[in-house]
Design an enzyme around this catalytic site. Structure first.
Site, PDB file in Angstrom:
ATOM      1  N   LYS A 141       1.533  -0.424  15.291  1.00 22.06           N
ATOM      2  CA  LYS A 141       2.957  -0.475  15.634  1.00 22.06           C
ATOM      3  C   LYS A 141       3.409  -1.712  16.423  1.00 22.06           C
ATOM      4  CE  LYS A 141       4.544   3.162  13.740  1.00 22.06           C
ATOM      5  NZ  LYS A 141       4.389   2.629  12.395  1.00 22.06           N
ATOM      6  N   TYR A 200      -9.037   4.995   8.284  1.00 22.15           N
ATOM      7  CA  TYR A 200      -9.279   5.326   9.693  1.00 22.15           C
ATOM      8  C   TYR A 200     -10.396   6.362   9.728  1.00 22.15           C
ATOM      9  CZ  TYR A 200      -4.786   3.095  10.779  1.00 22.15           C
ATOM     10  OH  TYR A 200      -3.763   2.187  10.926  1.00 22.15           O
ATOM     11  N   TYR A 253       4.042   6.515  10.473  1.00 20.54           N
ATOM     12  CA  TYR A 253       3.213   5.357  10.105  1.00 20.54           C
ATOM     13  C   TYR A 253       4.031   4.307   9.349  1.00 20.54           C
ATOM     14  CZ  TYR A 253      -1.011   2.763   9.018  1.00 20.54           C
ATOM     15  OH  TYR A 253      -1.964   1.783   8.955  1.00 20.54           O
ATOM     16  N   PRO A 306      -3.717  -0.251  19.178  1.00 21.93           N
ATOM     17  CA  PRO A 306      -3.453  -0.659  17.800  1.00 21.93           C
ATOM     18  C   PRO A 306      -3.650   0.431  16.739  1.00 21.93           C
ATOM     19  CG  PRO A 306      -5.509  -1.614  18.587  1.00 21.93           C
ATOM     20  CD  PRO A 306      -4.876  -0.941  19.753  1.00 21.93           C
ATOM     21  N   HIS A 353       0.842  -1.202   0.000  1.00 17.14           N
ATOM     22  CA  HIS A 353       0.000   0.000   0.000  1.00 17.14           C
ATOM     23  C   HIS A 353       0.873   1.246   0.000  1.00 17.14           C
ATOM     24  CE1 HIS A 353      -3.979  -1.817   1.691  1.00 17.14           C
ATOM     25  NE2 HIS A 353      -3.477  -2.516   0.707  1.00 17.14           N
TER      26      HIS A 353
END
Ligand code: FAD
Ligand code: PHB
Length: 390
Positions: free
Chosen positions: A296, A201, A384, A292, A72
């Site tokens: 990570k 998200y 990220y 979560p 991604h």
């Protein structure tokens, strides 16, 4: 029985450590209290940083990951009825993330170890670590009804947050830092193609929701819930209804399908310092937990064992304890960066029940900032995908 490194726990940390040591000619025995079936089906993480993927490939177990993992280049952040894309790769000199289930990582590692005939014992019971502050530490356990003693040079505590290794360290040695969150995630695995080709998200006044996937045919979705949520109150219809309300957008359809698996996870931030006591080294969730939302936990576990494996190899080769002595500090720098990022993502995206409108306005302002400012988006993106240097 005698080995060089006794490893407690066959999760991602313990299995990867065993693999890295094996590649350098160092023997280990891995002890796991659950069954193989159980550890290979425990649905958890899904997002691997590029550094994690690179390590697994270098360790010789990345073949299926490279074939089946979904690369991604961005993620979606949704709020106020709009979805925004954070172009991770564009913002981080081409770095990517790979969506590949933790179940698959564990399966690949277990298969590789058993194929080589290396010691990995499932369903051991009553594991006790002892003499950790001497140069002859050991592990006692029962297996197939018999009592065993394993003498080691080093013990690796890779037994997760609820394991036995960390509690075996005498009181006063370790400092603990933690935060509980007044919510959890209800997660499902659904037999339906993901409705978006990137992870999304979603901030919503009904609570957070997350759209993820495990393959081109399997969706993984989460909704924010109470930490002690009773799954019996969540028939499939209610789960999909809630996901539709929180993820729904004009002109986009969230496709529904049969729910294959479901579970509730509480959320916690936790760090134990130092990650070492004598010859016992803690790695992964045994030493630290993140909520979560930043994806990570697994990545930190893999980073810890990379550092630990290098330190153990150097010690056997040269007799120098320099890297072993530096292990805890070297890991904790990355751990605290991930703690902050995970706490920040969690605070920005979840509905806080007792928060007032001021809190909500701050969240929305922050979300607008990270989706409109280049500098803020770079900051989110580099955390990220995983910072190269911390
Ligand atoms: P674990 O996976 O907990 O493994 C520890 C092992 O030790 C287990 O197999 C356990 O059975 C065994 N054990 C425990 N006690 C004993 C004992 N006494 N004797 C022998 N064995 C013992 N992380 C990410 O990076 N990205 C994500 O997208 C992500 N999403 C997540 C989503 C959810 C819903 C959850 C719950 C977690 C998520 N995580 C994510 C976190 C990630 O799953 C963990 O950080 C990871 O499993 C840590 O690996 P570990 O090997 O340290 O610990
Ligand atoms: C998942 O796919 O399970 C997943 C993705 C992103 C997260 C957490 C979990 O932040």
């Amino acid at each position: 029985m005698r080995t060089q490194v006794g490893i407690v726990g066959a999760g991602p940390a313990g299995l990867t450590l065993a693999q890295l040591l094996h590649r350098q000619g160092i023997e280990s025995v891995v002890l796991e209290n659950r069954s193989r079936e159980y550890v290979e089906h425990r649905v958890r993480a899904g997002v691997l940083e590029q550094g994690t993927v690179d390590l697994l490939v270098e360790a010789g177990i990345g073949e299926r990951l490279q074939r089946e993992g979904l690369v991604h280049h961005g993620i979606g952040i949704q709020f106020d009825g709009e979805r925004h894309r954070i172009p991770l790769s564009e913002l981080t000199d081409g770095r990517t993330i790979v969506v590949y289930g933790q179940t698959e990582v564990v399966r690949d590692l277990v298969r590789a170890r058993l194929a080589e005939g290396l010691p990995l014992l499932f369903e051991v019971a009553d594991v006790r670590v002892h003499d950790l502050d001497t140069d002859r530490p050991g592990i006692r356990f029962t297996h197939d009804g018999a009592e065993h003693a394993l003498a080691c040079d080093v013990v690796a505590g890779c037994d997760g947050y609820h394991g036995v290794c960390r509690p075996s360290i005498p009181a006063g040695v370790i400092s603990e830092f933690s935060r509980e969150y007044p919510f959890g995630w209800l997660g499902i695995l659904a037999d339906v193609a993901p409705s978006n080709d990137e992870v999304v998200y979603a901030h919503n006044e009904r609570g957070f929701a997350l759209l993820s996937m495990r393959s081109l045919e399997l969706s993984r979705l989460y909704v924010q819930c109470r930490p002690d949520e009773d799954l019996a109150e969540w028939p499939d219809d209610r789960i999909w209804e809630e996901l539709q309300l929180r993820l729904g957008l004009e002109g986009w359809t969230l496709h529904e399908g049969p729910v294959l698996e479901r579970g509730v996870t509480g959320m916690r931030s936790y760090v134990a310092e130092p990650m070492r006591y004598g010859r016992l080294f803690l790695a992964g969730d045994a030493a630290h937990i993140v909520p979560p939302t930043g994806a990570k936990g697994l990545n930190l576990a893999i980073h810890d064992v990379r550092v630990l494996a290098e330190a153990i190899v150097a010690w056997y080769r040269t007799g120098s304890t320099t890297l072993l002595d530096a292990y805890s500090d070297a890991c904790l720098r990355r751990v605290w960066r991930a703690e902050h990022f995970s706490w920040w993502m969690t605070s920005m995206l979840h509905r806080l029940e007792h928060d007032d409108d001021f809190g909500l306005k701050l969240q929305l302002s922050q979300l607008r900032y990270v989706t409109s400012s280049h500098a803020a988006a770079v900051s989110l993106a580099e955390n990220y995908v995983g910072l190269e240097r911390v």
